[in-house]
Write an enzyme that holds these catalytic residues in place. Structure first.
Site, PDB file in Angstrom:
ATOM      1  N   VAL A   1     -13.731  29.262   8.993  1.00 39.00           N
ATOM      2  CA  VAL A   1     -12.960  29.963   7.983  1.00 39.00           C
ATOM      3  C   VAL A   1     -13.806  30.793   7.489  1.00 39.00           C
ATOM      4  CG1 VAL A   1     -11.818  29.757   6.387  1.00 39.00           C
ATOM      5  CG2 VAL A   1     -11.988  27.620   7.350  1.00 39.00           C
ATOM      6  N   GLN A   2     -14.268  31.094   7.476  1.00 37.16           N
ATOM      7  CA  GLN A   2     -14.921  32.709   7.354  1.00 37.16           C
ATOM      8  C   GLN A   2     -15.314  32.976   8.098  1.00 37.16           C
ATOM      9  OE1 GLN A   2     -16.968  28.945   6.539  1.00 37.16           O
ATOM     10  NE2 GLN A   2     -17.445  29.365   4.534  1.00 37.16           N
TER      11      GLN A   2
ATOM     12  N   THR B   1      -3.921  -5.102   0.986  1.00 44.42           N
ATOM     13  CA  THR B   1      -3.652  -4.001   0.512  1.00 44.42           C
ATOM     14  C   THR B   1      -4.154  -2.480   1.706  1.00 44.42           C
ATOM     15  OG1 THR B   1      -4.901  -3.020  -1.392  1.00 44.42           O
ATOM     16  CG2 THR B   1      -2.078  -4.029  -1.289  1.00 44.42           C
ATOM     17  N   ASP B   2      -5.586  -3.006   1.544  1.00 48.62           N
ATOM     18  CA  ASP B   2      -6.487  -2.585   2.389  1.00 48.62           C
ATOM     19  C   ASP B   2      -6.006  -2.369   3.906  1.00 48.62           C
ATOM     20  OD1 ASP B   2      -9.016  -0.592   3.179  1.00 48.62           O
ATOM     21  OD2 ASP B   2      -9.228  -1.807   4.082  1.00 48.62           O
TER      22      ASP B   2
ATOM     23  N   HIS C   1      -8.134  18.984   4.888  1.00 44.32           N
ATOM     24  CA  HIS C   1      -9.118  17.997   5.425  1.00 44.32           C
ATOM     25  C   HIS C   1      -8.173  17.579   6.103  1.00 44.32           C
ATOM     26  CE1 HIS C   1     -12.654  19.932   4.256  1.00 44.32           C
ATOM     27  NE2 HIS C   1     -12.388  19.957   2.776  1.00 44.32           N
TER      28      HIS C   1
ATOM     29  N   LYS D   1       1.043  -1.453  -0.221  1.00 45.06           N
ATOM     30  CA  LYS D   1      -0.259   0.284   0.096  1.00 45.06           C
ATOM     31  C   LYS D   1       1.232   1.362   0.126  1.00 45.06           C
ATOM     32  CE  LYS D   1      -4.517   0.952   0.165  1.00 45.06           C
ATOM     33  NZ  LYS D   1      -5.343  -0.333  -0.681  1.00 45.06           N
TER      34      LYS D   1
ATOM     35  N   ASN E   1     -10.052  24.485   1.978  1.00 44.42           N
ATOM     36  CA  ASN E   1      -9.781  23.490   3.695  1.00 44.42           C
ATOM     37  C   ASN E   1      -8.729  22.658   3.173  1.00 44.42           C
ATOM     38  OD1 ASN E   1     -11.428  24.712   5.633  1.00 44.42           O
ATOM     39  ND2 ASN E   1     -12.986  23.157   4.849  1.00 44.42           N
TER      40      ASN E   1
ATOM     41  N   ARG F   1     -11.902  20.642  16.150  1.00 42.19           N
ATOM     42  CA  ARG F   1     -11.955  20.427  14.996  1.00 42.19           C
ATOM     43  C   ARG F   1     -10.229  20.821  14.754  1.00 42.19           C
ATOM     44  NH1 ARG F   1     -14.192  22.735   9.311  1.00 42.19           N
ATOM     45  NH2 ARG F   1     -13.717  25.115  10.087  1.00 42.19           N
TER      46      ARG F   1
END
Length: 278
Positions: free
Chosen positions: A215-216, A55-56, A244, A10, A242, A173
């Site tokens: 963010v605004q 692979t996951d 994330h 992976k 963003n 966050r």
């Protein structure tokens, strides 16, 4: 025909670890590649997958090791992933784990290191644009790709909801962006370099040291502070996609994840833009 060589694994497993030591946070972002060799010839030549490790699954191993080892440096982290793979899968003969670090530098204000705000190492490209006519010149300065982040003190909640809304509200966050910013000069400052540095420092200090409802919300207050700090600029425009950091679900492995292990991703991303003027 013979199978001369074989390996698989992976790649581009992106993971952000946040080690919370009280108010002070340490961040370590890695892109991991984990490749294995072993008794897997059957999958190639006999369509026999019975010994194959998905692979996951390898990705999941990286994420679990990340949760269990928040503070390890890159070398030790890669060793821990390799050891876990070898210990778990006897059919694996070798594993090669590479971790490429995205380096974040801690911000400082007034000589004091900030506990949870960072900028990207080797950050941003300053620019200037001059629009000249026979009547005069308009000068714009700015910076492209200036990337910064804080690991707390950011919220996204109380937004409009409808049947298409799936994102969960949060009062805590990671907030990160790669900002494009430009400011138009109404008069020449005494020193362009010093004034540009003041504008950028003001933007970042507001971002880092105040709670962000969105963010605004942050962008407007950042722009307002820059205009107040440097009277020679007429307005300032900012565009912030963003970056994330999505909380990884570790419940299937019996592990909690209290805002400490994240999947970094920037596609698709929110795009927030505004101009603040006098």
């Amino acid at each position: 025909m013979s199978l001369v060589s074989k390996t698989y694994g992976k790649d581009r497993v992106r993971v952000m670890r946040v080690k919370r030591d009280g108010a002070r946070h340490e961040v370590r972002e890695l892109t991991v590649k984990a490749m294995i060799t072993g008794d897997f010839a059957g999958a190639f030549v006999d369509a026999d997958n019975s010994k194959m490790v998905s692979t996951d699954t390898i990705k999941n191993v990286v994420n679990v090791v990340a949760r269990e080892n928040l503070g390890l440096d890159t070398e030790a982290f890669c060793m821990a992933v390799a050891e876990r793979i070898l210990a778990t899968y006897p059919q694996v003969e070798t594993t090669t784990v590479t971790g490429s670090e995205t380096k974040w530098d801690r911000l400082s204000f007034d000589g004091e290191a900030h506990p949870h705000a960072f900028t990207l190492d080797g950050n941003g490209k300053p620019f200037a644009t001059v629009l000249a006519t026979r009547d005069g010149m308009e000068v714009t300065s700015g910076i492209s790709g200036f990337t910064f982040m804080k690991t707390t003190q950011s919220a996204w909640d109380n937004y409009a909801r409808d049947p298409y809304t799936t994102i969960k509200e949060t009062r805590d966050r990671i907030c990160a962006t790669a900002m494009e910013a430009s400011w138009r000069w109404s008069a020449a400052p005494a020193d362009y370099s010093a004034a540009n540095a003041t504008i950028l420092a003001t933007l970042i200090e507001v971002f880092a040291t105040t709670f962000s409802e969105s963010v605004q919300d942050s962008l407007y207050r950042m722009g307002t502070a820059a205009l107040a700090k440097v009277p020679e600029i007429a307005d300032i425009s900012m565009a912030c996609p963003n970056k994330h950091y999505l909380l990884i679900n570790l419940e299937p492995f019996g592990l909690d994840n209290d805002n400490v292990v994240f999947l970094p991703t920037d596609e698709p991303h929110g795009q927030i833009e505004c101009t603040v003027g006098r």
